[in-house]
Design a protein around this motif. Structure first.
Motif, PDB file in Angstrom:
ATOM      1  N   GLY A  23       0.816  -1.213   0.000  1.00 27.51           N
ATOM      2  CA  GLY A  23       0.000   0.000   0.000  1.00 27.51           C
ATOM      3  C   GLY A  23       0.847   1.257   0.000  1.00 27.51           C
ATOM      4  O   GLY A  23       0.451   2.281  -0.568  1.00 27.51           O
ATOM      5  N   LYS A  24       2.006   1.224   0.625  1.00 27.06           N
ATOM      6  CA  LYS A  24       2.903   2.378   0.640  1.00 27.06           C
ATOM      7  C   LYS A  24       3.431   2.658  -0.763  1.00 27.06           C
ATOM      8  O   LYS A  24       3.505   3.824  -1.183  1.00 27.06           O
ATOM      9  CB  LYS A  24       4.065   2.148   1.612  1.00 27.06           C
ATOM     10  CG  LYS A  24       4.990   3.357   1.767  1.00 27.06           C
ATOM     11  CD  LYS A  24       6.023   3.126   2.853  1.00 27.06           C
ATOM     12  CE  LYS A  24       6.964   4.320   2.956  1.00 27.06           C
ATOM     13  NZ  LYS A  24       6.307   5.547   3.480  1.00 27.06           N
ATOM     14  N   ARG A  25       3.762   1.601  -1.489  1.00 25.28           N
ATOM     15  CA  ARG A  25       4.247   1.795  -2.857  1.00 25.28           C
ATOM     16  C   ARG A  25       3.141   2.356  -3.743  1.00 25.28           C
ATOM     17  O   ARG A  25       3.386   3.228  -4.586  1.00 25.28           O
ATOM     18  CB  ARG A  25       4.775   0.471  -3.401  1.00 25.28           C
ATOM     19  CG  ARG A  25       6.102   0.040  -2.755  1.00 25.28           C
ATOM     20  CD  ARG A  25       6.686  -1.187  -3.414  1.00 25.28           C
ATOM     21  NE  ARG A  25       5.977  -2.411  -3.014  1.00 25.28           N
ATOM     22  CZ  ARG A  25       6.300  -3.127  -1.948  1.00 25.28           C
ATOM     23  NH1 ARG A  25       7.307  -2.757  -1.171  1.00 25.28           N
ATOM     24  NH2 ARG A  25       5.639  -4.237  -1.649  1.00 25.28           N
ATOM     25  N   ALA A  26       1.913   1.876  -3.555  1.00 21.97           N
ATOM     26  CA  ALA A  26       0.788   2.407  -4.330  1.00 21.97           C
ATOM     27  C   ALA A  26       0.544   3.870  -3.989  1.00 21.97           C
ATOM     28  O   ALA A  26       0.254   4.694  -4.876  1.00 21.97           O
ATOM     29  CB  ALA A  26      -0.471   1.574  -4.061  1.00 21.97           C
ATOM     30  N   LEU A  27       0.685   4.211  -2.718  1.00 18.33           N
ATOM     31  CA  LEU A  27       0.485   5.595  -2.289  1.00 18.33           C
ATOM     32  C   LEU A  27       1.551   6.505  -2.875  1.00 18.33           C
ATOM     33  O   LEU A  27       1.268   7.640  -3.280  1.00 18.33           O
ATOM     34  CB  LEU A  27       0.511   5.664  -0.758  1.00 18.33           C
ATOM     35  CG  LEU A  27       0.253   7.021  -0.125  1.00 18.33           C
ATOM     36  CD1 LEU A  27      -1.104   7.576  -0.525  1.00 18.33           C
ATOM     37  CD2 LEU A  27       0.351   6.916   1.399  1.00 18.33           C
ATOM     38  N   ALA A  28       2.789   6.005  -2.952  1.00 16.91           N
ATOM     39  CA  ALA A  28       3.867   6.797  -3.538  1.00 16.91           C
ATOM     40  C   ALA A  28       3.572   7.124  -4.998  1.00 16.91           C
ATOM     41  O   ALA A  28       3.773   8.263  -5.459  1.00 16.91           O
ATOM     42  CB  ALA A  28       5.190   6.051  -3.419  1.00 16.91           C
ATOM     43  N   ASN A  29       3.082   6.148  -5.742  1.00 20.62           N
ATOM     44  CA  ASN A  29       2.737   6.404  -7.140  1.00 20.62           C
ATOM     45  C   ASN A  29       1.606   7.410  -7.245  1.00 20.62           C
ATOM     46  O   ASN A  29       1.614   8.291  -8.116  1.00 20.62           O
ATOM     47  CB  ASN A  29       2.341   5.091  -7.828  1.00 20.62           C
ATOM     48  CG  ASN A  29       3.516   4.143  -7.988  1.00 20.62           C
ATOM     49  OD1 ASN A  29       4.660   4.581  -8.077  1.00 20.62           O
ATOM     50  ND2 ASN A  29       3.239   2.852  -8.020  1.00 20.62           N
ATOM     51  N   LEU A  30       0.615   7.304  -6.358  1.00 19.45           N
ATOM     52  CA  LEU A  30      -0.518   8.222  -6.371  1.00 19.45           C
ATOM     53  C   LEU A  30      -0.075   9.650  -6.059  1.00 19.45           C
ATOM     54  O   LEU A  30      -0.492  10.610  -6.726  1.00 19.45           O
ATOM     55  CB  LEU A  30      -1.561   7.760  -5.359  1.00 19.45           C
ATOM     56  CG  LEU A  30      -2.850   8.581  -5.292  1.00 19.45           C
ATOM     57  CD1 LEU A  30      -3.654   8.405  -6.576  1.00 19.45           C
ATOM     58  CD2 LEU A  30      -3.683   8.148  -4.085  1.00 19.45           C
ATOM     59  N   VAL A  31       0.787   9.812  -5.057  1.00 17.42           N
ATOM     60  CA  VAL A  31       1.266  11.148  -4.681  1.00 17.42           C
ATOM     61  C   VAL A  31       2.118  11.734  -5.794  1.00 17.42           C
ATOM     62  O   VAL A  31       1.990  12.927  -6.133  1.00 17.42           O
ATOM     63  CB  VAL A  31       2.043  11.085  -3.351  1.00 17.42           C
ATOM     64  CG1 VAL A  31       2.817  12.381  -3.104  1.00 17.42           C
ATOM     65  CG2 VAL A  31       1.079  10.824  -2.203  1.00 17.42           C
ATOM     66  N   ARG A  32       2.979  10.937  -6.390  1.00 19.56           N
ATOM     67  CA  ARG A  32       3.788  11.439  -7.508  1.00 19.56           C
ATOM     68  C   ARG A  32       2.897  11.935  -8.649  1.00 19.56           C
ATOM     69  O   ARG A  32       3.121  13.019  -9.202  1.00 19.56           O
ATOM     70  CB  ARG A  32       4.712  10.340  -8.028  1.00 19.56           C
ATOM     71  CG  ARG A  32       5.971  10.131  -7.202  1.00 19.56           C
ATOM     72  CD  ARG A  32       6.891   9.131  -7.897  1.00 19.56           C
ATOM     73  NE  ARG A  32       8.233   9.165  -7.339  1.00 19.56           N
ATOM     74  CZ  ARG A  32       8.702   8.286  -6.462  1.00 19.56           C
ATOM     75  NH1 ARG A  32       7.923   7.285  -6.037  1.00 19.56           N
ATOM     76  NH2 ARG A  32       9.941   8.385  -6.010  1.00 19.56           N
ATOM     77  N   THR A  33       1.869  11.172  -8.965  1.00 20.27           N
ATOM     78  CA  THR A  33       0.957  11.581 -10.039  1.00 20.27           C
ATOM     79  C   THR A  33       0.225  12.862  -9.664  1.00 20.27           C
ATOM     80  O   THR A  33       0.115  13.800 -10.481  1.00 20.27           O
ATOM     81  CB  THR A  33      -0.063  10.465 -10.321  1.00 20.27           C
ATOM     82  OG1 THR A  33       0.633   9.286 -10.720  1.00 20.27           O
ATOM     83  CG2 THR A  33      -1.032  10.874 -11.423  1.00 20.27           C
ATOM     84  N   GLY A  34      -0.265  12.927  -8.432  1.00 22.55           N
ATOM     85  CA  GLY A  34      -1.004  14.102  -7.992  1.00 22.55           C
ATOM     86  C   GLY A  34      -0.165  15.361  -7.957  1.00 22.55           C
ATOM     87  O   GLY A  34      -0.684  16.463  -8.148  1.00 22.55           O
ATOM     88  N   LEU A  35       1.141  15.215  -7.724  1.00 25.06           N
ATOM     89  CA  LEU A  35       2.034  16.375  -7.668  1.00 25.06           C
ATOM     90  C   LEU A  35       2.736  16.633  -8.990  1.00 25.06           C
ATOM     91  O   LEU A  35       3.621  17.500  -9.061  1.00 25.06           O
ATOM     92  CB  LEU A  35       3.079  16.151  -6.569  1.00 25.06           C
ATOM     93  CG  LEU A  35       2.544  16.054  -5.137  1.00 25.06           C
ATOM     94  CD1 LEU A  35       3.681  15.805  -4.151  1.00 25.06           C
ATOM     95  CD2 LEU A  35       1.783  17.315  -4.755  1.00 25.06           C
ATOM     96  N   CYS A  36       2.345  15.903 -10.019  1.00 16.63           N
ATOM     97  CA  CYS A  36       2.914  16.081 -11.377  1.00 16.63           C
ATOM     98  C   CYS A  36       4.416  15.796 -11.419  1.00 16.63           C
ATOM     99  O   CYS A  36       5.158  16.424 -12.193  1.00 16.63           O
ATOM    100  CB  CYS A  36       2.625  17.482 -11.903  1.00 16.63           C
ATOM    101  SG  CYS A  36       0.857  17.849 -12.049  1.00 16.63           S
ATOM    102  N   LEU A  37       4.860  14.853 -10.601  1.00 14.77           N
ATOM    103  CA  LEU A  37       6.237  14.396 -10.685  1.00 14.77           C
ATOM    104  C   LEU A  37       6.329  13.254 -11.694  1.00 14.77           C
ATOM    105  O   LEU A  37       5.372  12.510 -11.884  1.00 14.77           O
ATOM    106  CB  LEU A  37       6.727  13.917  -9.314  1.00 14.77           C
ATOM    107  CG  LEU A  37       6.766  14.953  -8.188  1.00 14.77           C
ATOM    108  CD1 LEU A  37       7.144  14.285  -6.868  1.00 14.77           C
ATOM    109  CD2 LEU A  37       7.745  16.075  -8.510  1.00 14.77           C
TER     110      LEU A  37
END
Length: 496
Positions: A276-290
Motif C-alpha cells: 500500500g505504501k508503494r501504491a500511495l507513492a505512485n498516487l502522490v507522484r501523479t497528484g504532484l505532477c512528478l
C-alpha cells in the motif's frame, strides 16, 4: 488531582503548531490515568464555531486595562472539559491565535494573553464566582499563559504551578510601559522577575514564578541552559536546572497516526505489508505532477521558518535529484522561504513539487508515500513530524538536536547529523541513499522505524509524578519517578 491546563491552542478547535497537538493529547492521556484535568483556552471564532453549545458558567473580573469577561464551558465528545475565556473584543478576529490573516502579530497580544493568564489565576485561586471546581495545580504552556503564575504570586496565592516551554525562541516580549496596563507591580520589573533586557517577557515571568519547569524533550532541556540555544534566558535556566526544577519530558504521538487504518490514506499498509505504501507513492507522484520514478521520494512537511533549516535543502536538492531522488514539500511560513522553495520547484518541476499551504490529509499522504523525511532543523524542541514519519515508514534525515536526537536511532530508524550546514545534511543524505540501495538494509530500517512507539501514556505518567511531587503527595509510580530523577535537571545539578 485537579489540574487546570492553560493553553493558547487546542487541536480539536484551533492550532498553529505543535502546542495545539500537545494540548489535545496530553490532557486526554492524563484524564485516562485518573487526573481531573480541565483546559482553559481563549474563545477564538473557530473555537466558538466548532465547540457547539457553550454554557456561561462564571464571570471574571478585570485588572488595570484588562477587561472583565465571561467564562464558558464545553465538553468534547469524549468528555474532556474546556473552559473558554469569552472576551469578544480581544479574540473575535480572523487569522491565527496570534496574528491576523496577513503577516504580523496582533499589536494588543499583551492584553489578549494577559486576559487568559488572569483568568487562569482567578480560577486557580478559587475566586471565580459561579464555578465550584477549584484546581490544586496549575499547568501553564508557553508565553501566552506566562503571567498566570506571576499573578498568583503577586496576589499571595501558593497554588503549585508547572510551566512548560514548547519553544524558548518565542517569549512574548513587550515594552516596559505596558507594566501598569497589565497590572504588573513595578517591583516585579527586575532581573529576578519579569524584566528581560529592559523589556517585559511573558515567558520569563512564567519560568521565574513557577515551581517546576518542563520542556518537551530531555535533550532540549539541556540545550536551553546553553548560551547558543537559551535565547537570552540560559542563565535563568541554568539556575532552575541546578535547583532540580527543570525536567525534559518527551512528547508523544497521537494514536490516529496508524498507516494501517488512517482514513486520510487511500492505500493502507503496515510494517509487514508495504504494498500500500508503494501504491500511495505512485498516487502522490501523479497528484504532484512528478515524473514516474523508482528512485527515493524525500518528503518535507514543515513550517517554513529559519529554524527548520530548509535553506540547506535548496543547497543539496540538485545533487539528490541527479542521483534519482525526488521531493514532495508541503508547508507555509516565511515569505522568503516560500519564495526559495517555489523557485527550487520551478527549476526542477519534474522532480520537485512544492505545495505552499497546509492540509492535514496531504501531510499524512506525503509522509505515507515518502522513503525519507528531511528535518535539518537548526534547533527542534521536540518535533512531531519525525515521529509521524517513522510510524509511516519514512526514515527521518535530521539534525541531532532537541527531540530529534531523542526520538531517532541513528542508522537504525533514521539518519542524524550534527554539523548545522548543507555539507552536514548532504553527508547524511548520502548515507541514506546508500541504505536505499541495499533493499535488505533499507527494509529492515523501515520496519524498525514503523515499530517505534511514542506513547502519550509514558509522558502522562511522568507529568503525573511531577504533579504529585509539586503538590506534595506520594508518587505511586516508581518508574515515572525514576525517569524524573534521571532527567537533565539531575545531571545539571550534579555538574553544578
Amino acid at each position: 488531582m485537579k489540574v487546570l491546563f492553560v493553553t493558547s491552542e487546542f487541536a480539536d478547535f484551533t492550532k498553529a503548531g505543535g502546542l495545539g497537538e500537545v494540548a489535545a493529547s496530553l490532557p486526554r492521556a492524563l484524564k485516562r490515568g485518573g487526573t481531573d484535568i480541565r483546559i482553559l483556552l481563549p474563545a477564538y471564532p473557530e473555537v466558538i464555531a466548532k465547540a457547539g453549545t457553550i454554557s456561561i458558567i462564571a464571570s471574571l473580573p478585570g485588572r488595570a486595562e484588562i477587561e472583565p469577561c465571561f467564562l464558558g464551558e464545553v465538553r468534547t465528545p469524549d468528555g474532556l472539559i474546556l473552559y473558554l475565556v469569552l472576551a469578544p473584543s480581544l479574540y473575535q478576529r480572523g487569522g491565527t491565535p496570534y496574528g491576523g490573516p496577513h503577516a504580523g502579530d496582533w499589536p494588543d497580544n499583551d492584553l489578549r494573553f494577559a486576559r487568559l493568564a488572569l483568568a487562569a489565576a482567578e480560577i486557580a485561586k478559587g475566586q471565580c464566582a459561579g464555578l465550584a471546581w477549584k484546581p490544586n495545580l496549575l499547568h501553564v504552556n508557553d508565553w501566552p499563559g506566562g503571567l498566570a503564575p506571576a499573578y498568583l504570586r503577586w496576589d499571595g496565592a501558593s497554588l503549585p504551578t508547572v510551566f512548560t516551554i514548547h519553544n524558548i525562541a518565542y517569549q512574548g516580549v513587550f515594552n516596559r510601559d505596558r507594566l501598569h496596563g497589565l497590572g504588573i507591580p513595578e517591583a516585579a520589573f527586575h532581573m529576578h522577575g519579569v524584566e528581560f533586557y529592559n523589556r517585559l517577557s511573558f515567558l520569563k515571568a512564567g519560568v521565574f514564578y513557577s515551581d517546576e519547569v518542563t520542556t518537551v524533550s530531555p535533550t532540549y532541556a539541556r540545550e536551553i541552559t546553553t548560551e547558543a540555544l537559551g535565547w537570552g534566558l540560559h542563565g535563568l535556566m541554568q539556575t532552575i536546572a541546578a535547583d532540580g526544577r527543570l525536567v525534559g519530558i518527551l512528547n508523544g504521538l497521537d494514536d490516529s497516526w496508524d498507516p494501517s487504518s488512517d482514513p486520510q490514506l487511500p492505500d493502507h499498509f503496515d510494517s509487514q505489508d508495504l504494498s500500500g505504501k508503494r501504491a500511495l507513492a505512485n498516487l502522490v507522484r501523479t497528484g504532484l505532477c512528478l515524473k514516474p520514478s523508482d528512485g527515493p521520494l524525500f518528503g518535507i512537511v514543515s513550517r517554513l521558518v529559519h529554524q527548520k533549516g530548509l535553506d540547506m535543502v535548496s543547497d543539496v536538492a540538485e545533487a539528490i535529484v541527479q542521483q534519482g531522488g525526488q521531493f514532495a514539500i508541503l508547508g507555509l511560513g516565511d515569505p522568503q522561504t516560500e519564495l526559495l522553495l517555489g523557485r527550487l520547484a520551478r527549476g526542477q518541476h519534474d522532480h520537485i513539487a512544492f505545495l505552499n499551504g497546509f492540509n492535514e490529509a496531504m501531510a499524512r499522504r506525503i509522509l505515507g508515500a515518502s522513503d525519507f523525511c528531511l528535518m535539518p532543523s537548526r534547533f527542534e524542541p521536540c518535533g512531531l513530524v519525525q515521529m509521524q514519519a517513522q510510524r509511516y515508514g519514512a526514515l527521518p534525515i535530521a539534525r541531532a538536536t532537541g527531540g530529534l536526537a531523542d526520538t531517532i536511532e541513528d542508522d537504525a530508524t533514521g539518519f542524524l547529523f550534527t554539523e548545522c550546514s548543507a555539507a552536514g545534511l548532504h553527508a547524511a543524505c548520502q548515507r541514506a541513499l546508500r541504505a536505499y540501495g541495499d533493499p535488505v538494509v533499507f527494509e529492515n530500517m523501515r520496519r524498525a522505524a514503523m515499530c517505534r512507539r511514542f506513547s502519550w501514556s509514558t509522558a502522562a505518567e511522568q507529568y503525573e509524578a511531577l504533579y504529585r511531587r509539586s503538590i506534595g503527595r506520594p508518587v505511586s509510580d516508581t518508574a515515572a519517578l525514576q525517569r524524573l530523577r534521571h532527567s537533565p535537571s539531575s545531571e545539571l545539578r550534579a555538574v553544578a
